[in-house]
Design an enzyme around this catalytic site. Structure first.
Site, PDB file in Angstrom:
ATOM      1  N   GLY A 138     -78.417  53.032 -45.344  1.00 48.66           N
ATOM      2  CA  GLY A 138     -77.346  53.471 -46.226  1.00 48.66           C
ATOM      3  C   GLY A 138     -76.337  54.367 -45.532  1.00 48.66           C
ATOM      4  O   GLY A 138     -76.670  55.114 -44.605  1.00 48.66           O
ATOM      5  N   HIS A 152     -76.629  50.421 -48.991  1.00 45.96           N
ATOM      6  CA  HIS A 152     -75.677  51.004 -49.932  1.00 45.96           C
ATOM      7  C   HIS A 152     -74.694  51.948 -49.242  1.00 45.96           C
ATOM      8  O   HIS A 152     -75.032  52.626 -48.270  1.00 45.96           O
ATOM      9  CB  HIS A 152     -76.416  51.745 -51.044  1.00 45.96           C
ATOM     10  CG  HIS A 152     -77.303  52.857 -50.559  1.00 45.96           C
ATOM     11  ND1 HIS A 152     -76.826  54.105 -50.241  1.00 45.96           N
ATOM     12  CD2 HIS A 152     -78.638  52.898 -50.333  1.00 45.96           C
ATOM     13  CE1 HIS A 152     -77.825  54.883 -49.854  1.00 45.96           C
ATOM     14  NE2 HIS A 152     -78.936  54.168 -49.895  1.00 45.96           N
ATOM     15  N   ASP A 153     -73.455  51.955 -49.721  1.00 49.60           N
ATOM     16  CA  ASP A 153     -72.400  52.875 -49.282  1.00 49.60           C
ATOM     17  C   ASP A 153     -71.976  52.684 -47.829  1.00 49.60           C
ATOM     18  O   ASP A 153     -71.304  53.544 -47.258  1.00 49.60           O
ATOM     19  CB  ASP A 153     -72.825  54.343 -49.489  1.00 49.60           C
ATOM     20  CG  ASP A 153     -73.149  54.655 -50.931  1.00 49.60           C
ATOM     21  OD1 ASP A 153     -72.228  54.629 -51.764  1.00 49.60           O
ATOM     22  OD2 ASP A 153     -74.343  54.914 -51.242  1.00 49.60           O
TER      23      ASP A 153
END
Length: 262
Positions: free
Chosen positions: A138, A120-121
């Site tokens: 992440g 994520h991100d």
């Protein structure tokens, strides 16, 4: 467009006219498939994901899944993928988190081999190769033209600068400078990515000067590292690659810098 009879496509998805969706694929709400996208078969794109022009996704990939984050409570977060990517079997890309940028971003012309993972991100550039099972935690940032070896893993919030190479099985817990070559477990900086530089068209004279700058930065230990950075910034101000490396080092970061062994 060509959508196989066994595929499930949400009415809210935006599908370009020439997209091909193969058997047993699932395309959820908020998904956009741009021109020329091909889902070979058994591909799952759950929601809120944009897949760029000409990208091909192979069987059993899950692209745009929920972030693997305990704080995620179902908020709308996104994944954006650029053009002409090849995403091979069993790859997994997660959307962003509200705690981060809210978006995972992937560039264009990348090859993600079997089992690649983008957390994520993350921010992933273009013309990158992820070998089998290369993994990003992440919030990782990967520059253009990076090669990540098989089974390598970049720690959350880690950075790998453009043109760098990371060896297979390397655990990257420290930031890797642009054009660097890092390998080992845990990964240490072993020099410059000479193969990548030669493939990019650097001649011998240019490579020799970059190597001299590398030695001044990382191997001449008669001065503190901060002084070596300042000296190199002045001596090699005409070399864009060294300017980039120094800017990378000076940037605020949550991870320490990947350095050669003492």
């Amino acid at each position: 467009m060509s959508i196989h009879a066994t595929a499930l496509v949400d009415a809210d998805a935006v599908i370009a006219d020439d997209v091909e969706i193969g058997p047993w694929c699932t395309v959820g709400p908020g998904v956009t498939l741009e021109a020329g996208v091909r889902l070979v078969s058994h591909v799952v794109i759950p929601r809120d994901t944009t897949v760029g022009t000409g990208t091909v996704i192979h069987p059993f990939a899950v692209i745009g899944g929920d972030p693997q984050h305990n704080g995620y409570k179902g908020e709308r977060v996104t994944l954006k993928i650029g053009a002409r990517n090849t995403i091979r079997e069993h790859s997994t890309f997660n959307r962003g988190t509200p705690q981060g940028s809210g978006e995972t971003v992937i560039g264009s012309d990348n090859l993600f081999m079997t089992g690649a993972h983008v957390g994520h991100d993350c921010i992933v550039g273009s013309n990158i190769t992820f070998a089998n099972n290369a993994t990003l935690g992440g919030h990782a940032e990967i520059g253009d033209r990076v090669f990540l070896g098989g089974l390598s893993a970049v720690h959350q919030f880690g950075r790998v600068g453009q043109g760098a190479i990371v060896g297979g099985l390397a655990a990257v817990t420290r930031d890797v400078i642009p054009y660097g070559s890092a390998w080992g477990n845990h990964a240490r900086l072993r020099g410059l990515n000479l193969i990548g530089l030669k493939r990019k068209g650097y001649d011998k004279a240019a490579v020799r000067r970059l190597l001299a700058a590398y030695r001044d930065l990382f191997e001449c230990k008669d001065q503190p590292f901060a002084q070596r950075i300042d000296a190199a910034a002045e001596t090699y101000a005409d070399l864009p690659e060294i300017v980039e490396i120094i800017a990378f080092i000076r940037r605020d970061t949550r991870r320490p810098l990947c350095l050669p062994e003492d």
